[in-house]
Enzyme design. Structure first.
Site, PDB file in Angstrom:
ATOM      1  N   GLU A  79       7.811   1.962  -6.139  1.00  0.00           N
ATOM      2  CA  GLU A  79       7.983   1.692  -4.992  1.00  0.00           C
ATOM      3  C   GLU A  79       8.452   2.884  -4.327  1.00  0.00           C
ATOM      4  O   GLU A  79       8.127   3.892  -4.322  1.00  0.00           O
ATOM      5  CB  GLU A  79       9.212   0.722  -4.640  1.00  0.00           C
ATOM      6  CG  GLU A  79       9.261  -0.494  -4.634  1.00  0.00           C
ATOM      7  CD  GLU A  79       8.693  -0.932  -3.550  1.00  0.00           C
ATOM      8  OE1 GLU A  79       7.882  -0.788  -2.443  1.00  0.00           O
ATOM      9  OE2 GLU A  79       9.057  -2.449  -3.377  1.00  0.00           O
ATOM     10  N   ASP A  80       7.521   2.686  -2.870  1.00  0.00           N
ATOM     11  CA  ASP A  80       7.703   3.819  -1.680  1.00  0.00           C
ATOM     12  C   ASP A  80       9.344   4.147  -1.058  1.00  0.00           C
ATOM     13  O   ASP A  80       9.914   5.029  -0.995  1.00  0.00           O
ATOM     14  CB  ASP A  80       6.795   3.622  -1.237  1.00  0.00           C
ATOM     15  CG  ASP A  80       6.783   1.985   0.216  1.00  0.00           C
ATOM     16  OD1 ASP A  80       8.244   1.228  -0.058  1.00  0.00           O
ATOM     17  OD2 ASP A  80       6.282   1.772   0.833  1.00  0.00           O
ATOM     18  N   ASP A 115       4.037   3.835   6.030  1.00  0.00           N
ATOM     19  CA  ASP A 115       3.085   4.077   7.844  1.00  0.00           C
ATOM     20  C   ASP A 115       3.953   3.542   8.631  1.00  0.00           C
ATOM     21  O   ASP A 115       4.564   3.182   8.695  1.00  0.00           O
ATOM     22  CB  ASP A 115       2.180   2.875   7.537  1.00  0.00           C
ATOM     23  CG  ASP A 115       2.600   1.217   7.161  1.00  0.00           C
ATOM     24  OD1 ASP A 115       3.241   1.205   6.563  1.00  0.00           O
ATOM     25  OD2 ASP A 115       1.699   0.487   8.370  1.00  0.00           O
ATOM     26  N   ASP A 156      14.786  -0.713   0.657  1.00  0.00           N
ATOM     27  CA  ASP A 156      15.247  -0.811   2.503  1.00  0.00           C
ATOM     28  C   ASP A 156      16.829  -1.971   2.242  1.00  0.00           C
ATOM     29  O   ASP A 156      17.216  -1.674   2.021  1.00  0.00           O
ATOM     30  CB  ASP A 156      14.952  -1.017   3.644  1.00  0.00           C
ATOM     31  CG  ASP A 156      14.842  -1.349   4.997  1.00  0.00           C
ATOM     32  OD1 ASP A 156      16.479  -0.219   5.662  1.00  0.00           O
ATOM     33  OD2 ASP A 156      14.597  -2.080   5.825  1.00  0.00           O
ATOM     34  N   ARG A 197       0.183   7.476   7.044  1.00  0.00           N
ATOM     35  CA  ARG A 197       0.103   7.815   5.998  1.00  0.00           C
ATOM     36  C   ARG A 197      -0.653   8.941   4.920  1.00  0.00           C
ATOM     37  O   ARG A 197       0.226   8.912   3.788  1.00  0.00           O
ATOM     38  CB  ARG A 197      -0.705   6.108   5.153  1.00  0.00           C
ATOM     39  CG  ARG A 197       0.091   4.477   5.383  1.00  0.00           C
ATOM     40  CD  ARG A 197      -1.015   3.791   4.183  1.00  0.00           C
ATOM     41  NE  ARG A 197      -0.753   2.836   5.136  1.00  0.00           N
ATOM     42  CZ  ARG A 197       0.097   1.844   4.407  1.00  0.00           C
ATOM     43  NH1 ARG A 197       0.718   2.561   4.218  1.00  0.00           N
ATOM     44  NH2 ARG A 197       0.110  -0.012   5.213  1.00  0.00           N
ATOM     45  N   LYS A 199      16.855   3.706   1.019  1.00  0.00           N
ATOM     46  CA  LYS A 199      18.012   4.062   1.820  1.00  0.00           C
ATOM     47  C   LYS A 199      19.303   2.958   1.466  1.00  0.00           C
ATOM     48  O   LYS A 199      18.833   2.048   2.120  1.00  0.00           O
ATOM     49  CB  LYS A 199      17.536   2.893   2.775  1.00  0.00           C
ATOM     50  CG  LYS A 199      17.086   4.347   4.072  1.00  0.00           C
ATOM     51  CD  LYS A 199      16.157   3.535   5.527  1.00  0.00           C
ATOM     52  CE  LYS A 199      15.154   3.099   5.712  1.00  0.00           C
ATOM     53  NZ  LYS A 199      14.569   2.405   7.238  1.00  0.00           N
ATOM     54  N   LYS A 252       0.689  -1.436   0.111  1.00  0.00           N
ATOM     55  CA  LYS A 252       0.152   0.231  -0.028  1.00  0.00           C
ATOM     56  C   LYS A 252       0.826   1.290   0.020  1.00  0.00           C
ATOM     57  O   LYS A 252       0.531   2.196   0.270  1.00  0.00           O
ATOM     58  CB  LYS A 252      -1.257   0.214   1.127  1.00  0.00           C
ATOM     59  CG  LYS A 252      -1.888  -1.096   1.147  1.00  0.00           C
ATOM     60  CD  LYS A 252      -2.905  -1.236   2.973  1.00  0.00           C
ATOM     61  CE  LYS A 252      -3.585  -2.491   3.203  1.00  0.00           C
ATOM     62  NZ  LYS A 252      -3.664  -2.583   4.742  1.00  0.00           N
ATOM     63  N   GLY A 253       2.022   0.879   0.313  1.00  0.00           N
ATOM     64  CA  GLY A 253       2.934   2.479   0.696  1.00  0.00           C
ATOM     65  C   GLY A 253       3.270   3.067  -0.444  1.00  0.00           C
ATOM     66  O   GLY A 253       3.600   4.456   0.064  1.00  0.00           O
ATOM     67  N   PHE A 304      13.376   5.449  10.601  1.00  0.00           N
ATOM     68  CA  PHE A 304      12.156   4.181  10.109  1.00  0.00           C
ATOM     69  C   PHE A 304      11.856   5.624   9.733  1.00  0.00           C
ATOM     70  O   PHE A 304      11.347   7.128  10.968  1.00  0.00           O
ATOM     71  CB  PHE A 304      11.692   3.819  11.726  1.00  0.00           C
ATOM     72  CG  PHE A 304      10.478   3.310  10.935  1.00  0.00           C
ATOM     73  CD1 PHE A 304      10.019   1.997  10.117  1.00  0.00           C
ATOM     74  CD2 PHE A 304       9.451   3.730  10.409  1.00  0.00           C
ATOM     75  CE1 PHE A 304      10.068   0.792   9.351  1.00  0.00           C
ATOM     76  CE2 PHE A 304       8.212   3.049  10.961  1.00  0.00           C
ATOM     77  CZ  PHE A 304       8.148   2.184   9.714  1.00  0.00           C
ATOM     78  N   VAL A 305      11.148   5.971   8.680  1.00  0.00           N
ATOM     79  CA  VAL A 305      10.120   7.014   8.225  1.00  0.00           C
ATOM     80  C   VAL A 305       8.930   6.414   8.401  1.00  0.00           C
ATOM     81  O   VAL A 305       8.251   5.886   7.218  1.00  0.00           O
ATOM     82  CB  VAL A 305      10.997   7.903   6.552  1.00  0.00           C
ATOM     83  CG1 VAL A 305      11.722   8.284   7.216  1.00  0.00           C
ATOM     84  CG2 VAL A 305      11.039   6.711   5.499  1.00  0.00           C
TER      85      VAL A 305
HETATM   86  P1  5GP Z   1      13.101  -4.077   1.755  1.00  0.00           P
HETATM   87  O1  5GP Z   1      12.405  -5.313   1.095  1.00  0.00           O
HETATM   88  O2  5GP Z   1      14.132  -3.050   0.475  1.00  0.00           O
HETATM   89  O3  5GP Z   1      13.974  -4.162   3.208  1.00  0.00           O
HETATM   90  O4  5GP Z   1      11.707  -3.156   2.214  1.00  0.00           O
HETATM   91  C1  5GP Z   1      11.474  -3.038   1.669  1.00  0.00           C
HETATM   92  C2  5GP Z   1       9.311  -2.090   2.739  1.00  0.00           C
HETATM   93  O5  5GP Z   1       9.713  -2.572   3.700  1.00  0.00           O
HETATM   94  C3  5GP Z   1       8.992  -0.932   2.281  1.00  0.00           C
HETATM   95  O6  5GP Z   1       8.175  -1.323   0.826  1.00  0.00           O
HETATM   96  C4  5GP Z   1       8.490  -0.710   3.107  1.00  0.00           C
HETATM   97  O7  5GP Z   1       6.770  -1.545   3.362  1.00  0.00           O
HETATM   98  C5  5GP Z   1       9.200  -1.158   4.421  1.00  0.00           C
HETATM   99  N1  5GP Z   1      10.019  -0.226   4.925  1.00  0.00           N
HETATM  100  C6  5GP Z   1      11.279   0.188   4.725  1.00  0.00           C
HETATM  101  N2  5GP Z   1      11.946   0.752   5.316  1.00  0.00           N
HETATM  102  C7  5GP Z   1      11.102   1.995   5.945  1.00  0.00           C
HETATM  103  C8  5GP Z   1      10.850   2.684   6.533  1.00  0.00           C
HETATM  104  O8  5GP Z   1      11.460   3.440   6.809  1.00  0.00           O
HETATM  105  N3  5GP Z   1       9.548   3.033   6.830  1.00  0.00           N
HETATM  106  C9  5GP Z   1       8.817   2.469   6.375  1.00  0.00           C
HETATM  107  N4  5GP Z   1       7.341   2.832   6.910  1.00  0.00           N
HETATM  108  N5  5GP Z   1       8.678   1.601   6.228  1.00  0.00           N
HETATM  109  C10 5GP Z   1       9.785   0.666   5.759  1.00  0.00           C
END
Ligand code: 5GP
Length: 174
Positions: free
Chosen positions: A97-98, A157, A101, A163, A129, A42-43, A150-151
Site C-alpha cells: 500500500e501507499d 496524487d 489513513d 505522482r 498516518k 494506483k498510489g 495530506f501528502v
Molecule cells: P484509508 O482507507 O486508510 O482512509 O485511505 C487509504 C487511501 O486514501 C490511500 O490508499 C490513498 O489513496 C488515500 N489517502 C489517504 N491519505 C492520503 C494522503 O495524505 N495523500 C494522498 N494522496 N492520498 C491519501
C-alpha cells in the site's frame, strides 16, 4: 493548489534507504515462503517498483485496483474494480500500500484477499498516518509514520497530479 519545495516531508534518499531496509527484511522473512506481492493501484506503483528490486528472493507480482463510492452512508463503500486474476493457493501474499489513513481500505483488502484462501496475508505500507485511524488494522512493515497532513508524491496524487515527484511532500494551499 500548488507545491512549494519547503513542504518536502521525506526526501528521495530517505525513501530509497528505507526501501533497501524493507527489502532486506522481507527477503529474510520470506526466504522459505512463496512470496506474492500485491500492488494496490494506483498510489503504490512507484513504491512497488522500487521495493521489488530490493527483494532478493523469488516473487510473483499481482495488481488490484479499488474504488470507493458513497451511497450516503459513512464510511464510503469500497469495492475491487480490477480484481485478482491469479491463483492464490500456497501464496504468501504481501499487500503493498501507499498509505494507511482511516484503515477502511486496508480492512476491506485484507478480507478480500483472505477469502481467496492464500497461505498467509501480511501488509507493507510506505506511509502510516496512525492519528487518523478509524478501524484497527495490522501493518507488518511500515516505511514511515507521518503526521496528520495530506501528502503527495512518490505515487500519491492530488487530482491525479504529483505522482511523479521522487519525494513525499505536504500539499499546502498557497
Ligand atoms: P484509508 O482507507 O486508510 O482512509 O485511505 C487509504 C487511501 O486514501 C490511500 O490508499 C490513498 O489513496 C488515500 N489517502 C489517504 N491519505 C492520503 C494522503 O495524505 N495523500 C494522498 N494522496 N492520498 C491519501
Amino acid at each position: 493548489m500548488k507545491l512549494d519545495v519547503s513542504s518536502i516531508l521525506i526526501t528521495e534518499s530517505q525513501i530509497q534507504e528505507r526501501i533497501r531496509e524493507l527489502g532486506a527484511q522481507i527477503s529474510k522473512d520470506y526466504e522459505a515462503g512463496n512470496l506474492m506481492l500485491l500492488c494496490v493501484l494506483k498510489g503504490a506503483i512507484v513504491f512497488f517498483a522500487d521495493l521489488i528490486r530490493c527483494i532478493s528472493i523469488p516473487l510473483r507480482c499481482e495488481f488490484i485496483q479499488l474504488a470507493s463510492y458513497n451511497d450516503g452512508t459513512e464510511p464510503s463503500q469500497i469495492r475491487a474494480i480490477q480484481g485478482l486474476s491469479g491463483n492464490l493457493n500456497h501464496a504468501d501474499v504481501l499487500i503493498i500500500e501507499d498509505i494507511v489513513d482511516t484503515g477502511h481500505t486496508l480492512n476491506f483488502l485484507v478480507d478480500y484477499v483472505k477469502r481467496l484462501k492464500p497461505e498467509s496475508v501480511k501488509v507493507c505500507s510506505l506511509l502510516d498516518k496512525p492519528s487518523r485511524r478509524q478501524v484497527s488494522v495490522t501493518i507488518d512493515y511500515v516505511g514511515f509514520e507521518i503526521p496528520n497532513a495530506f501528502v503527495v508524491g512518490y505515487g500519491l496524487d492530488y487530482a491525479q497530479q504529483y505522482r511523479n515527484l521522487p519525494y513525499i511532500a505536504i500539499l499546502n494551499p498557497v
